[in-house]
Write an enzyme that holds these catalytic residues in place. Structure first.
Site, PDB file in Angstrom:
ATOM      1  N   VAL A 149      21.037 -20.376  66.816  1.00  0.00           N
ATOM      2  CA  VAL A 149      21.326 -20.261  65.398  1.00  0.00           C
ATOM      3  C   VAL A 149      22.436 -19.243  65.223  1.00  0.00           C
ATOM      4  CG1 VAL A 149      20.395 -19.758  63.115  1.00  0.00           C
ATOM      5  CG2 VAL A 149      18.931 -20.788  64.839  1.00  0.00           C
ATOM      6  N   CYS A 150      23.470 -19.615  64.515  1.00  0.00           N
ATOM      7  CA  CYS A 150      24.591 -18.713  64.234  1.00  0.00           C
ATOM      8  C   CYS A 150      25.154 -18.164  65.550  1.00  0.00           C
ATOM      9  CB  CYS A 150      24.131 -17.594  63.297  1.00  0.00           C
ATOM     10  SG  CYS A 150      25.467 -16.685  62.487  1.00  0.00           S
ATOM     11  N   VAL A 151      25.316 -16.863  65.658  1.00  0.00           N
ATOM     12  CA  VAL A 151      25.953 -16.289  66.840  1.00  0.00           C
ATOM     13  C   VAL A 151      25.007 -16.233  68.038  1.00  0.00           C
ATOM     14  CG1 VAL A 151      27.611 -14.980  65.484  1.00  0.00           C
ATOM     15  CG2 VAL A 151      25.442 -13.926  66.112  1.00  0.00           C
TER      16      VAL A 151
END
Length: 333
Positions: free
Chosen positions: A117-119
């Protein structure tokens, strides 16, 4: 009814982004409620110890289990969120803890599918799980991911990417889109759409949807390119050839191509197509104009050209996009 128990493990560590941790469990909890058949999602927040973990938002979260306690359990889905630091100039950089990377690599080896998720994509990349794969991350750290992990094919545009049993998401609210896609993969589109409605999301977004809109991209550093951008927006229905644009700013065709490459990182043709797709998206979302009218108004000329551009840019069709994102009366065409 038979219930399939799926263990979902969300990785916790100091400084982790809060929404990346809390968003996916909410989706899986709603999926259990909305599924016509019993869907056994067991979501566990796992960390090195059972001590409270302080997230990047300052909110403390209690782990459900330690990594060691999960050693004997079969994991269905491993969800890896991320963490960032922001310097005094507002520049964002993804952080990776070697100890967390090691744990993720160990868990991934006995997990059916892995999702970042995301970074969190930076953690997967550091663990070698993205080598040779196409992946996305939050747009603000995409360049860092590409520079630090050249074996990864980084695509900063989509809200999520699936490559076999490895999924990567763009982050922030798109953690919900990624989680909905995982639910759809397990339980079907109908369940995922019902969950989306419970979340008061318009509809479940397809993976190809862009993280950001063309007019919101970073402003150019030169007035000449800003003039070109506004000229394109004002004249989308016109041919907008390289020669026309070059004449507008009084440069040669070759120099115009160099300007686009240096200032916007793309070609004139690709940029114009992206702006036209963005304009078409807005019309499909907010009007009942026919596809023929949308194609004409946005400069595609024909519906076939419009369809090809949508497939190339968004991995969907205009009709499917309108069905998913229409915000007004029923669509035509």
């Amino acid at each position: 009814m038979n219930s399939v128990e799926r263990l979902i493990v969300v990785v916790l560590f100091e400084g982790v982004d809060l929404l990346d941790v809390t968003g996916p469990p909410e989706v899986f909890a709603l999926a259990r409620r909305e599924a016509d058949e019993a869907a056994g999602y067991d979501v566990v927040l796992a960390a090195e110890t059972l001590d409270p973990v302080t997230t990047g938002a300052g909110v403390r979260v209690l782990p459900d289990a330690t990594f060691d306690e999960l050693a004997t359990r079969a994991v269905d889905t491993l969800i890896v969120p991320g963490a960032v630091e922001v310097d005094e100039r507002g520049r964002v950089r993804a952080l990776t803890d070697p100890a967390v990377v090691k744990r993720v690599g160990e868990l991934a080896g006995r997990t059916r599918r892995v999702a970042s998720v995301c970074v969190g994509a930076h953690v997967l990349a550091a663990a070698g799980l993205l080598d040779g794969r196409r992946a996305t991350t939050h747009w603000s750290t995409a360049r860092q991911l590409a520079e630090e992990h050249p074996a990864v094919e980084v695509d900063a545009d989509p809200i999520f990417v699936r490559e076999g049993d490895v999924w990567t998401g763009a982050g922030i609210s798109s953690c919900l889109d990624l989680s909905l896609a995982l639910v759809a993969d397990d339980l079907g589109e109908d369940v995922a759409l019902r969950v989306a409605r419970q979340l008061v999301m318009y509809l479940k977004r397809p993976s190809g949807q862009s993280q950001f809109s063309v007019p919101l991209e970073q402003v150019s550093t030169t007035r000449r390119v800003e003039d070109l951008r506004h000229h394109v927006l004002r004249n989308l229905a016109e041919p907008l050839t390289v020669a026309d644009l070059a004449a507008h700013v009084h440069v040669s065709d070759r120099q115009l191509t160099r300007i686009f490459k240096n200032e916007l990182g793309t070609t004139p043709h690709a940029y114009i197509e992206s702006v036209r797709v963005e304009a078409a998206r807005r019309q499909l979302e907010s009007t009942d104009a026919t596809l023929e009218r949308v194609a004409s108004a946005c400069g595609f000329g024909t519906v076939d050209t419009l369809v090809r551009a949508f497939r190339r840019r968004l991995d969907t069709t205009p009709t499917e996009y309108r069905r998913r994102f229409r915000t007004g009366a029923s669509a035509h065409g």
